[in-house]
Motif scaffolding. Sequence first.
Motif, PDB file in Angstrom:
ATOM      1  N   ARG A 104       0.830  -1.207   0.000  1.00 15.81           N
ATOM      2  CA  ARG A 104       0.000   0.000   0.000  1.00 15.81           C
ATOM      3  C   ARG A 104       0.867   1.260   0.000  1.00 15.81           C
ATOM      4  O   ARG A 104       0.585   2.215  -0.706  1.00 15.81           O
ATOM      5  N   ASN A 105       1.917   1.264   0.822  1.00 15.00           N
ATOM      6  CA  ASN A 105       2.849   2.390   0.832  1.00 15.00           C
ATOM      7  C   ASN A 105       4.143   1.925   0.177  1.00 15.00           C
ATOM      8  O   ASN A 105       5.018   1.365   0.839  1.00 15.00           O
ATOM      9  N   ASN A 106       4.254   2.179  -1.113  1.00 11.50           N
ATOM     10  CA  ASN A 106       5.424   1.713  -1.863  1.00 11.50           C
ATOM     11  C   ASN A 106       6.704   2.375  -1.386  1.00 11.50           C
ATOM     12  O   ASN A 106       7.775   1.754  -1.389  1.00 11.50           O
ATOM     13  N   PHE A 107       6.594   3.641  -0.970  1.00 13.37           N
ATOM     14  CA  PHE A 107       7.795   4.383  -0.564  1.00 13.37           C
ATOM     15  C   PHE A 107       8.463   3.717   0.631  1.00 13.37           C
ATOM     16  O   PHE A 107       9.672   3.458   0.616  1.00 13.37           O
ATOM     17  N   TRP A 108       7.682   3.426   1.685  1.00 13.71           N
ATOM     18  CA  TRP A 108       8.280   2.831   2.866  1.00 13.71           C
ATOM     19  C   TRP A 108       8.726   1.398   2.625  1.00 13.71           C
ATOM     20  O   TRP A 108       9.717   0.937   3.208  1.00 13.71           O
ATOM     21  N   ASN A 127       4.793  -1.618   6.393  1.00  8.01           N
ATOM     22  CA  ASN A 127       3.462  -1.188   5.968  1.00  8.01           C
ATOM     23  C   ASN A 127       2.392  -1.408   7.037  1.00  8.01           C
ATOM     24  O   ASN A 127       1.218  -1.141   6.783  1.00  8.01           O
ATOM     25  N   TRP A 141       0.554   1.848   7.816  1.00  8.91           N
ATOM     26  CA  TRP A 141      -0.157   2.392   6.661  1.00  8.91           C
ATOM     27  C   TRP A 141      -1.354   1.537   6.247  1.00  8.91           C
ATOM     28  O   TRP A 141      -2.205   1.966   5.468  1.00  8.91           O
ATOM     29  N   THR A 142      -1.402   0.304   6.760  1.00  8.55           N
ATOM     30  CA  THR A 142      -2.494  -0.604   6.410  1.00  8.55           C
ATOM     31  C   THR A 142      -3.470  -0.784   7.563  1.00  8.55           C
ATOM     32  O   THR A 142      -4.521  -1.387   7.409  1.00  8.55           O
TER      33      THR A 142
END
Length: 447
Positions: free
Chosen positions: A91-95, A290, A293-294
């Motif tokens: 979901r959070n590709n950056f992290w 993640n 973020w999830t």
Amino acid sequence: MPKLKAWAIEQPGQAQESKAGFYLVLASLLFEFGRPQALIPGIKLIPFATGFDVLLLLSVVMSGKLDLSRLQTKLWIPLFVVMAIHVPIARNNFWALMTFKDMLLIFGLYLGIVTYVNSLEKMLTLMKVWMGILGFLALMGIAKGGRGIGGWIGDENDFCMVMNMAVPFGYFLLFSATGVVQKMKYLGFLGTFILAAMASLSRGGFMGLAAVGAYCWYRSPKKLNAFIVVVVAVAFMLVLAPETYWDEIASSTSDETLGEHGTGGARLYTWGIGVEMFLSNPIIGIGQSNFPWTFDIYQAGRTFHERSFAGRAAHSAWVTLIAELGLTGIVIIGGMLLQCYKDLKLVRTRFAPAGSRQKHGQTVQAGEDVRMYLARAMEGSFIGFIVSGVFISILWYPSLWIMVAFVVALRNISEAQGGETLSAAVQTQHPWRVPLPRLGERPVSRL
């Protein structure tokens, strides 16, 4: 004759390359754990730790010494594969990407340790530097009221975890030392680590410290001496620990903490959401870093006493593991830990003197070897991480992975130089109880 000349020229170059790699390892550990960049003005913007890790990774690959024979090293490959899969789909590709990058850098330091710490002499030097770094970190933590210098060690709980992992080194190296000065030095390290852990006022950290203390007692080679050290340590804690420390520890079992509305209830609620993440993604999890973020997706509109915990960390390394990497991560990291235990058991067994005997409840050892004590220290350090990690999200910090590297290096050294101690009963003993090398061999420096 040309072959002899080529050999003569090649050897100094190889020795110089090996020494340079070893110094890179020491420098990387200093900037990763000692963090002088957080104290010296003007150098904070220079990524020293990153640079050293990259240099180590390139150095090992280009040297042709890359060795993937150990199971721990092999397991890094599937770990990177599953982490790479998560980069585009999390979901959070950056992290996911940043954690993947950080683990690649840690892998560079890992490879540097297992490649360049390739002799007992270098291992003892590494331990001397390691103890110095941890001692400096402990003193800074005490001065800062139980918080680390900065970076990933800045939080008091994370700082306490590092101190818990340091305590077994101070404890077992105390037993391995000879002479009053050496023993007092390690007793000082031990006391400083314990005081720093107490300064953090970390309740979860106290659980880790208690587990480490129990392990150290269990593995103590000299029970009578160990009893004296434990009594001194407990007295040290009772005299120097502030009243707020015991109040904080006592509060960990209070109704307010453990009750439905307390921090214990909040943590159990968070762990429950983590278990739901795992059950929904049992194979490879939701992706590294993640969990926060999830969280809101699996919280699904629920609240904890009218509070949303969206963005909250798992507050447990092991809930983080099952939620973010699923069964794949459990197998990979569990395999690493299991193999480390087997390696340390092998070292402990191999270098346990055959002349050991019991006398008045005290184990009397003949021809003790420092590798046996280092194996016990590393095993205790894992205990500190595992128990402390129940309560804090420390999975992606360097501590675990560096300790795995120490174990692999110790196993390699024990196999390559194991013959030095096979006839310990008839060999002259080094002051640190490491057998002196045979005629023509390089001497081993004292730690």
